[in-house]
Design a protein around this motif. Structure first.
Motif, PDB file in Angstrom:
ATOM      1  N   GLY A  20      -6.172  63.988 104.470  1.00 18.36           N
ATOM      2  CA  GLY A  20      -6.309  65.405 104.134  1.00 18.36           C
ATOM      3  C   GLY A  20      -6.313  65.613 102.635  1.00 18.36           C
ATOM      4  O   GLY A  20      -5.469  65.051 101.921  1.00 18.36           O
ATOM      5  N   GLY A  61       5.875  58.695 100.702  1.00 20.65           N
ATOM      6  CA  GLY A  61       5.365  59.520 101.796  1.00 20.65           C
ATOM      7  C   GLY A  61       4.149  60.356 101.461  1.00 20.65           C
ATOM      8  O   GLY A  61       3.809  61.292 102.177  1.00 20.65           O
ATOM      9  N   CYS A  62       3.462  60.037 100.344  1.00 19.38           N
ATOM     10  CA  CYS A  62       2.331  60.863  99.924  1.00 19.38           C
ATOM     11  C   CYS A  62       0.985  60.209 100.146  1.00 19.38           C
ATOM     12  O   CYS A  62      -0.012  60.587  99.521  1.00 19.38           O
ATOM     13  CB  CYS A  62       2.506  61.315  98.477  1.00 19.38           C
ATOM     14  SG  CYS A  62       3.841  62.506  98.317  1.00 19.38           S
ATOM     15  N   GLY A  63       0.931  59.186 100.993  1.00 18.96           N
ATOM     16  CA  GLY A  63      -0.374  58.695 101.427  1.00 18.96           C
ATOM     17  C   GLY A  63      -0.882  57.411 100.812  1.00 18.96           C
ATOM     18  O   GLY A  63      -2.055  57.076 100.988  1.00 18.96           O
ATOM     19  N   LYS A  64      -0.025  56.658 100.096  1.00 20.03           N
ATOM     20  CA  LYS A  64      -0.510  55.408  99.504  1.00 20.03           C
ATOM     21  C   LYS A  64      -0.974  54.429 100.585  1.00 20.03           C
ATOM     22  O   LYS A  64      -2.061  53.858 100.490  1.00 20.03           O
ATOM     23  CB  LYS A  64       0.585  54.767  98.632  1.00 20.03           C
ATOM     24  CG  LYS A  64       0.934  55.616  97.405  1.00 20.03           C
ATOM     25  CD  LYS A  64       1.969  54.959  96.520  1.00 20.03           C
ATOM     26  CE  LYS A  64       3.342  54.867  97.137  1.00 20.03           C
ATOM     27  NZ  LYS A  64       3.936  56.160  97.484  1.00 20.03           N
ATOM     28  N   THR A  65      -0.144  54.265 101.601  1.00 23.97           N
ATOM     29  CA  THR A  65      -0.510  53.358 102.693  1.00 23.97           C
ATOM     30  C   THR A  65      -1.740  53.872 103.431  1.00 23.97           C
ATOM     31  O   THR A  65      -2.670  53.116 103.729  1.00 23.97           O
ATOM     32  CB  THR A  65       0.670  53.198 103.685  1.00 23.97           C
ATOM     33  OG1 THR A  65       1.827  52.782 102.950  1.00 23.97           O
ATOM     34  CG2 THR A  65       0.356  52.171 104.755  1.00 23.97           C
ATOM     35  N   LEU A  66      -1.755  55.180 103.686  1.00 25.89           N
ATOM     36  CA  LEU A  66      -2.900  55.782 104.379  1.00 25.89           C
ATOM     37  C   LEU A  66      -4.191  55.591 103.585  1.00 25.89           C
ATOM     38  O   LEU A  66      -5.236  55.261 104.142  1.00 25.89           O
ATOM     39  CB  LEU A  66      -2.614  57.269 104.613  1.00 25.89           C
ATOM     40  CG  LEU A  66      -3.706  58.072 105.316  1.00 25.89           C
ATOM     41  CD1 LEU A  66      -3.877  57.589 106.750  1.00 25.89           C
ATOM     42  CD2 LEU A  66      -3.370  59.569 105.297  1.00 25.89           C
ATOM     43  N   ASP A 117       2.840  46.602 100.114  1.00 27.79           N
ATOM     44  CA  ASP A 117       3.704  47.776  99.896  1.00 27.79           C
ATOM     45  C   ASP A 117       5.034  47.290  99.318  1.00 27.79           C
ATOM     46  O   ASP A 117       5.375  46.126  99.456  1.00 27.79           O
ATOM     47  CB  ASP A 117       3.924  48.498 101.236  1.00 27.79           C
ATOM     48  CG  ASP A 117       4.227  49.975 101.040  1.00 27.79           C
ATOM     49  OD1 ASP A 117       4.387  50.416  99.880  1.00 27.79           O
ATOM     50  OD2 ASP A 117       4.304  50.690 102.048  1.00 27.79           O
ATOM     51  N   ASN A 162       6.747  53.092  94.676  1.00 31.35           N
ATOM     52  CA  ASN A 162       7.280  54.416  94.336  1.00 31.35           C
ATOM     53  C   ASN A 162       7.992  54.367  92.984  1.00 31.35           C
ATOM     54  O   ASN A 162       8.424  55.394  92.483  1.00 31.35           O
ATOM     55  CB  ASN A 162       8.330  54.875  95.361  1.00 31.35           C
ATOM     56  CG  ASN A 162       7.816  54.875  96.768  1.00 31.35           C
ATOM     57  OD1 ASN A 162       6.649  55.153  96.988  1.00 31.35           O
ATOM     58  ND2 ASN A 162       8.670  54.558  97.718  1.00 31.35           N
ATOM     59  N   ILE A 194      -3.550  68.512 106.035  1.00 34.74           N
ATOM     60  CA  ILE A 194      -2.593  67.653 106.756  1.00 34.74           C
ATOM     61  C   ILE A 194      -1.978  68.431 107.918  1.00 34.74           C
ATOM     62  O   ILE A 194      -1.870  67.924 109.043  1.00 34.74           O
ATOM     63  CB  ILE A 194      -1.497  67.123 105.808  1.00 34.74           C
ATOM     64  CG1 ILE A 194      -2.110  66.212 104.738  1.00 34.74           C
ATOM     65  CG2 ILE A 194      -0.408  66.380 106.582  1.00 34.74           C
ATOM     66  CD1 ILE A 194      -1.162  65.868 103.581  1.00 34.74           C
ATOM     67  N   GLY A 222       3.331  64.222 102.631  1.00 35.59           N
ATOM     68  CA  GLY A 222       2.738  64.104 103.959  1.00 35.59           C
ATOM     69  C   GLY A 222       3.808  63.792 105.004  1.00 35.59           C
ATOM     70  O   GLY A 222       3.801  64.342 106.111  1.00 35.59           O
ATOM     71  N   ALA A 223       4.728  62.917 104.611  1.00 32.01           N
ATOM     72  CA  ALA A 223       5.804  62.554 105.535  1.00 32.01           C
ATOM     73  C   ALA A 223       6.698  63.766 105.827  1.00 32.01           C
ATOM     74  O   ALA A 223       7.146  63.962 106.967  1.00 32.01           O
ATOM     75  CB  ALA A 223       6.620  61.402 104.951  1.00 32.01           C
ATOM     76  N   GLU A 226       4.916  65.938 108.303  1.00 33.70           N
ATOM     77  CA  GLU A 226       5.043  65.367 109.650  1.00 33.70           C
ATOM     78  C   GLU A 226       6.386  65.736 110.261  1.00 33.70           C
ATOM     79  O   GLU A 226       6.486  66.105 111.424  1.00 33.70           O
ATOM     80  CB  GLU A 226       4.918  63.840 109.600  1.00 33.70           C
ATOM     81  CG  GLU A 226       3.486  63.374 109.594  1.00 33.70           C
ATOM     82  CD  GLU A 226       3.354  61.857 109.513  1.00 33.70           C
ATOM     83  OE1 GLU A 226       4.364  61.148 109.324  1.00 33.70           O
ATOM     84  OE2 GLU A 226       2.211  61.401 109.655  1.00 33.70           O
TER      85      GLU A 226
END
Ligand code: ATP
Length: 268
Positions: A20, A61-66, A117, A162, A194, A222-223, A226
Protein backbone atom coordinates in the motif's frame (compact mmCIF):
# COMPACT_ATOMS: atom_id res chain seq x y z
CA UNK A 1 14.57 -28.50 10.05
CA UNK A 2 15.22 -24.78 10.25
CA UNK A 3 17.95 -25.03 7.61
CA UNK A 4 15.65 -26.91 5.25
CA UNK A 5 13.12 -24.08 5.56
CA UNK A 6 15.78 -21.46 4.92
CA UNK A 7 16.94 -23.32 1.81
CA UNK A 8 13.42 -23.31 0.44
CA UNK A 9 12.41 -20.17 -1.43
CA UNK A 10 8.98 -18.77 -0.62
CA UNK A 11 6.34 -19.66 -3.16
CA UNK A 12 3.70 -17.03 -2.41
CA UNK A 13 4.05 -14.30 -5.02
CA UNK A 14 3.79 -10.74 -3.78
CA UNK A 15 4.27 -7.70 -6.01
CA UNK A 16 4.22 -3.91 -5.59
CA UNK A 17 0.45 -4.07 -6.01
CA UNK A 18 0.34 -5.72 -2.58
CA UNK A 19 2.29 -2.87 -0.99
CA UNK A 20 0.00 0.00 0.00
CA UNK A 21 1.22 3.51 -0.86
CA UNK A 22 4.99 4.09 -0.54
CA UNK A 23 5.07 5.18 -4.18
CA UNK A 24 8.35 7.01 -3.84
CA UNK A 25 10.06 4.01 -2.26
CA UNK A 26 8.69 1.72 -4.96
CA UNK A 27 10.04 4.08 -7.64
CA UNK A 28 13.45 4.14 -5.94
CA UNK A 29 13.49 0.34 -5.75
CA UNK A 30 12.56 0.13 -9.41
CA UNK A 31 15.35 2.51 -10.43
CA UNK A 32 18.11 1.69 -7.96
CA UNK A 33 17.54 -2.01 -7.31
CA UNK A 34 15.47 -3.72 -9.99
CA UNK A 35 16.91 -2.00 -13.07
CA UNK A 36 20.60 -2.60 -12.16
CA UNK A 37 19.65 -6.18 -11.34
CA UNK A 38 17.83 -6.76 -14.62
CA UNK A 39 20.07 -4.72 -16.91
CA UNK A 40 23.58 -5.17 -15.49
CA UNK A 41 25.31 -4.53 -18.83
CA UNK A 42 23.73 -1.09 -19.23
CA UNK A 43 24.94 -0.07 -15.77
CA UNK A 44 28.38 -1.56 -16.38
CA UNK A 45 28.77 0.52 -19.54
CA UNK A 46 28.26 3.63 -17.41
CA UNK A 47 30.90 2.32 -15.00
CA UNK A 48 28.35 1.61 -12.33
CA UNK A 49 29.25 -1.14 -9.97
CA UNK A 50 27.00 -4.18 -10.27
CA UNK A 51 26.45 -6.61 -7.47
CA UNK A 52 26.88 -5.81 -3.81
CA UNK A 53 23.87 -5.33 -1.60
CA UNK A 54 21.25 -2.76 -0.69
CA UNK A 55 20.37 -1.93 2.89
CA UNK A 56 16.76 -1.07 3.70
CA UNK A 57 16.35 0.80 6.97
CA UNK A 58 13.56 2.41 8.92
CA UNK A 59 11.26 1.92 11.90
CA UNK A 60 9.99 -1.60 12.65
CA UNK A 61 6.84 -2.90 11.01
CA UNK A 62 6.87 -0.44 8.10
CA UNK A 63 7.23 -2.85 5.21
CA UNK A 64 10.93 -3.62 4.73
CA UNK A 65 10.29 -7.35 4.56
CA UNK A 66 7.18 -6.83 2.44
CA UNK A 67 9.10 -4.61 0.01
CA UNK A 68 11.93 -7.17 -0.27
CA UNK A 69 9.38 -9.90 -0.97
CA UNK A 70 7.61 -7.68 -3.53
CA UNK A 71 10.94 -6.84 -5.20
CA UNK A 72 11.45 -10.56 -5.73
CA UNK A 73 7.92 -10.79 -7.12
CA UNK A 74 8.52 -7.90 -9.52
CA UNK A 75 11.71 -9.62 -10.76
CA UNK A 76 10.05 -13.04 -10.89
CA UNK A 77 12.89 -14.15 -8.66
CA UNK A 78 13.00 -16.79 -5.94
CA UNK A 79 12.77 -15.18 -2.50
CA UNK A 80 14.96 -16.39 0.37
CA UNK A 81 14.00 -14.77 3.67
CA UNK A 82 16.68 -15.14 6.32
CA UNK A 83 16.62 -13.58 9.78
CA UNK A 84 20.19 -13.45 11.04
CA UNK A 85 19.10 -15.12 14.27
CA UNK A 86 17.96 -18.15 12.23
CA UNK A 87 21.51 -18.89 11.19
CA UNK A 88 23.20 -18.35 14.54
CA UNK A 89 24.14 -21.74 15.92
CA UNK A 90 25.95 -22.59 19.14
CA UNK A 91 28.05 -25.32 17.53
CA UNK A 92 31.43 -24.30 16.17
CA UNK A 93 31.37 -23.76 12.43
CA UNK A 94 27.62 -24.47 12.09
CA UNK A 95 26.53 -20.84 11.52
CA UNK A 96 29.15 -20.46 8.80
CA UNK A 97 28.06 -23.73 7.20
CA UNK A 98 24.37 -22.65 7.19
CA UNK A 99 25.23 -19.27 5.72
CA UNK A 100 27.29 -20.87 2.98
CA UNK A 101 24.46 -23.33 2.19
CA UNK A 102 21.97 -20.46 1.85
CA UNK A 103 24.21 -18.44 -0.48
CA UNK A 104 24.91 -21.56 -2.55
CA UNK A 105 21.23 -22.35 -2.81
CA UNK A 106 20.49 -18.80 -3.98
CA UNK A 107 23.34 -18.99 -6.54
CA UNK A 108 21.79 -22.14 -7.97
CA UNK A 109 18.25 -20.68 -8.00
CA UNK A 110 18.74 -17.51 -10.04
CA UNK A 111 17.19 -15.09 -10.43
CA UNK A 112 17.06 -14.93 -6.65
CA UNK A 113 16.54 -12.30 -3.98
CA UNK A 114 18.42 -13.13 -0.79
CA UNK A 115 17.01 -11.07 2.07
CA UNK A 116 18.78 -10.76 5.44
CA UNK A 117 16.62 -9.27 8.17
CA UNK A 118 18.03 -8.03 11.51
CA UNK A 119 21.32 -7.35 9.75
CA UNK A 120 22.64 -5.48 12.80
CA UNK A 121 22.79 -8.82 14.64
CA UNK A 122 25.57 -9.76 12.24
CA UNK A 123 26.92 -6.43 11.10
CA UNK A 124 26.63 -4.58 14.39
CA UNK A 125 29.36 -2.42 15.80
CA UNK A 126 31.04 -4.35 18.55
CA UNK A 127 28.86 -3.07 21.39
CA UNK A 128 25.66 -4.06 19.56
CA UNK A 129 26.78 -7.46 18.33
CA UNK A 130 25.54 -10.54 20.08
CA UNK A 131 28.29 -12.68 21.57
CA UNK A 132 27.09 -15.57 19.44
CA UNK A 133 28.11 -13.71 16.30
CA UNK A 134 31.73 -14.56 15.79
CA UNK A 135 34.31 -12.71 13.74
CA UNK A 136 34.42 -15.89 11.64
CA UNK A 137 30.76 -15.59 10.69
CA UNK A 138 31.22 -11.94 9.76
CA UNK A 139 34.17 -12.75 7.52
CA UNK A 140 32.27 -15.69 6.02
CA UNK A 141 29.38 -13.34 5.21
CA UNK A 142 31.66 -10.74 3.63
CA UNK A 143 33.42 -13.34 1.51
CA UNK A 144 30.09 -14.82 0.34
CA UNK A 145 29.09 -11.28 -0.73
CA UNK A 146 32.39 -10.63 -2.46
CA UNK A 147 31.83 -10.37 -6.19
CA UNK A 148 35.47 -11.12 -6.99
CA UNK A 149 35.61 -14.53 -5.42
CA UNK A 150 31.95 -15.53 -5.79
CA UNK A 151 29.75 -15.59 -8.84
CA UNK A 152 26.73 -13.84 -7.42
CA UNK A 153 25.31 -12.77 -10.76
CA UNK A 154 21.56 -13.17 -10.71
CA UNK A 155 21.51 -12.96 -6.91
CA UNK A 156 20.19 -9.73 -5.45
CA UNK A 157 21.29 -9.27 -1.84
CA UNK A 158 19.06 -7.12 0.36
CA UNK A 159 19.57 -6.41 4.05
CA UNK A 160 17.25 -4.74 6.54
CA UNK A 161 17.71 -3.09 9.90
CA UNK A 162 15.77 -0.92 12.33
CA UNK A 163 19.03 0.35 13.82
CA UNK A 164 21.17 1.57 10.92
CA UNK A 165 23.46 3.53 13.26
CA UNK A 166 24.48 0.20 14.81
CA UNK A 167 25.69 -1.23 11.49
CA UNK A 168 29.47 -1.35 11.24
CA UNK A 169 30.99 0.83 8.51
CA UNK A 170 32.88 -2.23 7.20
CA UNK A 171 29.55 -3.50 5.88
CA UNK A 172 28.93 -0.31 3.96
CA UNK A 173 32.09 -0.44 1.84
CA UNK A 174 31.88 -0.71 -1.97
CA UNK A 175 30.75 -4.15 -3.06
CA UNK A 176 28.99 -4.69 0.26
CA UNK A 177 25.84 -2.84 1.39
CA UNK A 178 26.95 0.23 -0.52
CA UNK A 179 23.47 1.57 -1.27
CA UNK A 180 20.93 2.43 1.41
CA UNK A 181 17.24 3.09 1.12
CA UNK A 182 15.02 4.59 3.82
CA UNK A 183 11.63 2.92 4.22
CA UNK A 184 9.52 5.53 6.00
CA UNK A 185 6.42 5.05 8.12
CA UNK A 186 3.37 4.93 5.82
CA UNK A 187 1.96 8.36 4.96
CA UNK A 188 -1.77 9.04 5.03
CA UNK A 189 -2.30 7.65 1.53
CA UNK A 190 -0.30 4.51 2.31
CA UNK A 191 -2.20 4.02 5.56
CA UNK A 192 -5.49 4.30 3.69
CA UNK A 193 -4.32 1.68 1.19
CA UNK A 194 -3.12 -0.65 3.95
CA UNK A 195 -6.39 -0.26 5.88
CA UNK A 196 -8.48 -0.98 2.76
CA UNK A 197 -6.34 -4.02 2.01
CA UNK A 198 -6.76 -5.36 5.55
CA UNK A 199 -10.52 -4.74 5.56
CA UNK A 200 -11.02 -6.22 2.09
CA UNK A 201 -10.10 -9.63 3.46
CA UNK A 202 -12.74 -9.44 6.23
CA UNK A 203 -16.52 -8.99 6.46
CA UNK A 204 -17.38 -5.29 6.79
CA UNK A 205 -20.62 -3.33 6.58
CA UNK A 206 -19.31 -1.56 3.46
CA UNK A 207 -19.51 1.86 5.09
CA UNK A 208 -16.08 2.18 6.65
CA UNK A 209 -14.27 5.41 5.78
CA UNK A 210 -10.68 4.17 5.37
CA UNK A 211 -9.44 7.69 4.57
CA UNK A 212 -10.88 9.03 7.80
CA UNK A 213 -9.16 6.25 9.75
CA UNK A 214 -5.94 6.95 7.88
CA UNK A 215 -6.25 10.55 9.06
CA UNK A 216 -6.49 9.44 12.68
CA UNK A 217 -3.53 7.04 12.59
CA UNK A 218 -0.54 9.28 12.05
CA UNK A 219 2.63 7.50 13.23
CA UNK A 220 1.10 4.03 12.86
CA UNK A 221 3.26 1.40 11.16
CA UNK A 222 1.80 -1.27 8.87
CA UNK A 223 2.13 -3.66 11.79
CA UNK A 224 0.23 -1.19 14.05
CA UNK A 225 -2.58 -0.97 11.46
CA UNK A 226 -2.77 -4.77 11.35
CA UNK A 227 -3.08 -4.74 15.13
CA UNK A 228 -5.85 -2.11 14.85
CA UNK A 229 -7.85 -4.13 12.33
CA UNK A 230 -7.42 -7.27 14.41
CA UNK A 231 -8.78 -5.45 17.47
CA UNK A 232 -11.73 -4.19 15.40
CA UNK A 233 -12.30 -7.76 14.22
CA UNK A 234 -12.40 -8.89 17.83
CA UNK A 235 -15.09 -6.28 18.50
CA UNK A 236 -17.15 -7.58 15.58
CA UNK A 237 -16.65 -11.21 16.63
CA UNK A 238 -17.81 -10.36 20.17
CA UNK A 239 -20.91 -8.68 18.74
CA UNK A 240 -21.49 -11.68 16.44
CA UNK A 241 -21.29 -14.13 19.31
CA UNK A 242 -23.66 -11.97 21.38
CA UNK A 243 -26.20 -11.73 18.58
CA UNK A 244 -25.88 -15.28 17.26
CA UNK A 245 -25.34 -14.01 13.69
CA UNK A 246 -22.46 -12.43 11.78
CA UNK A 247 -21.97 -8.79 12.66
CA UNK A 248 -19.60 -7.22 10.10
CA UNK A 249 -16.85 -4.80 11.09
CA UNK A 250 -18.13 -1.21 11.17
CA UNK A 251 -16.53 2.20 11.56
CA UNK A 252 -17.57 2.16 15.21
CA UNK A 253 -15.61 -1.07 15.84
CA UNK A 254 -12.50 0.48 14.33
CA UNK A 255 -12.89 3.69 16.33
CA UNK A 256 -13.37 1.68 19.52
CA UNK A 257 -10.21 -0.32 18.74
CA UNK A 258 -8.34 2.92 18.08
CA UNK A 259 -8.59 3.80 21.76
CA UNK A 260 -6.36 0.84 22.60
CA UNK A 261 -3.80 0.83 19.78
CA UNK A 262 -0.94 3.32 19.88
CA UNK A 263 1.53 4.27 17.13
CA UNK A 264 5.01 2.78 17.48
CA UNK A 265 7.02 4.76 14.91
CA UNK A 266 7.07 8.08 16.79
CA UNK A 267 9.71 6.95 19.25
CA UNK A 268 12.02 5.57 16.58
P1 ATP B 1 10.64 -5.36 11.03
O1 ATP B 1 11.62 -4.24 10.98
O2 ATP B 1 9.95 -5.48 12.35
O3 ATP B 1 11.17 -6.65 10.46
P2 ATP B 1 9.41 -4.63 8.56
O4 ATP B 1 9.76 -3.21 8.29
O5 ATP B 1 10.13 -5.69 7.83
O6 ATP B 1 9.43 -4.90 10.10
P3 ATP B 1 7.03 -5.85 7.54
O7 ATP B 1 7.21 -7.16 8.25
O8 ATP B 1 7.31 -5.81 6.09
O9 ATP B 1 7.85 -4.73 8.28
O10 ATP B 1 5.58 -5.27 7.80
C1 ATP B 1 4.88 -5.53 8.99
C2 ATP B 1 3.46 -5.90 8.65
O11 ATP B 1 2.78 -4.75 8.15
C3 ATP B 1 3.40 -6.96 7.56
O12 ATP B 1 2.37 -7.87 7.82
C4 ATP B 1 3.15 -6.17 6.31
O13 ATP B 1 2.42 -6.94 5.37
C5 ATP B 1 2.33 -4.97 6.82
N1 ATP B 1 2.68 -3.78 6.04
C6 ATP B 1 3.66 -2.89 6.29
N2 ATP B 1 3.71 -1.93 5.38
C7 ATP B 1 2.74 -2.22 4.49
C8 ATP B 1 2.30 -1.62 3.29
N3 ATP B 1 2.84 -0.48 2.81
N4 ATP B 1 1.25 -2.19 2.63
C9 ATP B 1 0.67 -3.31 3.09
N5 ATP B 1 1.05 -3.95 4.22
C10 ATP B 1 2.07 -3.41 4.91
Amino acid sequence: SELARLLHPETKTVTFANVGGLNDVKKQIERRIIMPFQKPSLFQRFKKRVGGGILLYGPPGCGKTLLARATAGECKAAFFNVAIHDILDMYIGESERKLHAIFDKARSSTPAVLFFDELEALAGKRQHTREATSAKLVSQFLSEMDGFTQNNSGVLILGATNVPWAVDAAFRRPGRFDRVLFVPPPDQEARGAIIRQLLDARPTDGAIDADAIAGKTSGFSGADLEHLVEMASDEAIEASLDSGGEVPISQRHVLTALRDVKPTTLEW
